[in-house]
Design an enzyme around this catalytic site. Structure first.
Site, PDB file in Angstrom:
ATOM      1  N   LYS A  43      -6.688   7.509 -19.841  1.00  0.00           N
ATOM      2  CA  LYS A  43      -5.841   7.237 -21.010  1.00  0.00           C
ATOM      3  C   LYS A  43      -4.981   8.456 -21.332  1.00  0.00           C
ATOM      4  O   LYS A  43      -5.509   9.549 -21.579  1.00  0.00           O
ATOM      5  CB  LYS A  43      -6.756   6.995 -22.219  1.00  0.00           C
ATOM      6  CG  LYS A  43      -6.760   5.581 -22.743  1.00  0.00           C
ATOM      7  CD  LYS A  43      -7.829   5.477 -23.815  1.00  0.00           C
ATOM      8  CE  LYS A  43      -7.434   4.529 -24.902  1.00  0.00           C
ATOM      9  NZ  LYS A  43      -8.453   4.456 -25.950  1.00  0.00           N
TER      10      LYS A  43
HETATM   11  C1  E4P Z   1      -8.137   1.563 -28.204  1.00  0.00           C
HETATM   12  O1  E4P Z   1      -7.978   1.993 -27.085  1.00  0.00           O
HETATM   13  C2  E4P Z   1      -8.002   2.396 -29.399  1.00  0.00           C
HETATM   14  O2  E4P Z   1      -8.705   3.585 -29.193  1.00  0.00           O
HETATM   15  C3  E4P Z   1      -8.484   1.729 -30.656  1.00  0.00           C
HETATM   16  O3  E4P Z   1      -8.289   0.351 -30.560  1.00  0.00           O
HETATM   17  C4  E4P Z   1      -7.953   2.323 -31.932  1.00  0.00           C
HETATM   18  O4  E4P Z   1      -8.360   1.549 -33.040  1.00  0.00           O
HETATM   19  P1  E4P Z   1      -8.242   2.035 -34.550  1.00  0.00           P
HETATM   20  O5  E4P Z   1      -6.795   2.033 -34.936  1.00  0.00           O
HETATM   21  O6  E4P Z   1      -9.017   1.048 -35.335  1.00  0.00           O
HETATM   22  O7  E4P Z   1      -8.792   3.436 -34.601  1.00  0.00           O
END
Ligand code: E4P
Length: 296
Positions: A115
């Site tokens: 990522k």
């Molecule tokens: C996914 O890869 C993200 O890390 C995640 O969905 C972020 O979610 P949030 O906005 O609830 O922290």
């Protein structure tokens, strides 16, 4: 094993840093296709929390080893959508530094996706990574221009690339995050299909149903949302499903208009700046630092 969820083509990913949650969702749903992690979620892992509560902080190497251990426990629990592992990056981290981390993380498990943040350096790192045959997930995506840049930067990839639009965080500031998912899907329909849309920052059941209705290729949600879905007997959106974007007070969210963008443009000609990407990086840095010794 429950198989009713297979009526949705959207792959099911658990958003979290605790393997026990993945096991719970797997037991409830029957199968989990993948997992997404990030520095905030790792800082909330129960073992990490317990170390911190005892006054122990990790060196950066220990933190990375802990992250690796968590990922290696999760990897065999999930399917071919893999485990997304996030590099550490602040505003000084270069693409080369991110790529070096990404290369190491990619070796942790056979189903890794690295990522990278949707920033100039993050996309440079992604470009280097796909050229080396690595799978990538571009995170903290809040605009169609960013998604267009992801497409263009990774077009040489021989494997599917993920882009993660964070719909819940757009909702939080009154914009209809589901529109972003719809706009990206529409824009990519004219492309070669190498980038898959991973609907992220899903907080509620209606977010999940909206992502299914738009046929996002993947959706990641915390265990509690999958538990809510299972508790409601795995509902799926019908043909007449209309997503009603509302904020916490029930007010309608502002629509995000579609932009006509040429995906064949060089990636660095798109305007990839977004305030929420900046805020997201700041938060990840703070959460990472909460687990790491100051001098590390
Ligand atoms: C996914 O890869 C993200 O890390 C995640 O969905 C972020 O979610 P949030 O906005 O609830 O922290």
């Amino acid at each position: 094993m429950n198989t009713s969820f297979r009526r949705t083509k959207t792959k099911i990913l658990v958003d979290g840093g605790d393997p026990q949650e993945t096991v719970r969702v797997k037991n409830l749903v029957g199968q989990v296709d993948g997992q997404t992690t990030n520095p905030t979620l790792i800082s909330k892992n129960p073992e990490v929390r317990s170390e911190i509560s005892l006054g122990h902080k990790f060196t950066s190497r220990e933190e990375l080893d802990e992250y690796k251990k968590i990922v290696q426990t999760i990897a065999p629990l999930v399917g071919d959508a893999g485990v997304s592992i996030e590099v550490f990056s602040d505003f000084d981290t270069t693409a080369e530094e991110m790529f070096a981390q990404g290369k190491e993380m990619f070796s942790w498990v056979p189903n890794a996706y690295v990522k990278y943040p949707c920033t100039h350096e993050g996309l440079r790192a992604a470009e280097m990574s796909v050229d080396q045959g690595m799978r990538v997930n571009i995170t903290l995506c809040f605009s169609q221009q960013q998604a267009a840049a992801v497409y263009a930067a990774t077009k040489r990839s021989k494997q599917p690339v993920y882009v993660s639009p964070f719909l819940g965080r757009l909702d939080d500031r009154g914009e209809n995050g589901m529109d972003l998912v719809a706009n990206i899907k529409k824009m990519y329909a004219a492309g070669d299909g190498h980038v898959l849309v991973l609907a992220a920052s899903i907080r509620r059941l209606d977010h999940l149903l909206g992502a299914f209705a738009l046929q996002a290729e993947l959706a990641t949600a915390p265990a509690k949302v999958w538990e809510e879905w299972a508790g409601a007997s795995f509902p799926l959106p019908g043909k007449d499903f209309v997503y009603q974007g509302q904020d916490k007070s029930g007010n309608r969210l502002r629509p995000i208009p579609y932009q006509s963008l040429d995906l064949s443009r060089p990636w660095d000609t798109f305007d990839i700046r977004h305030e929420l990407t900046t805020k997201g990086i700041q938060q990840f840095v703070a959460d990472y630092k909460s687990t790491v010794k100051q001098s590390a």
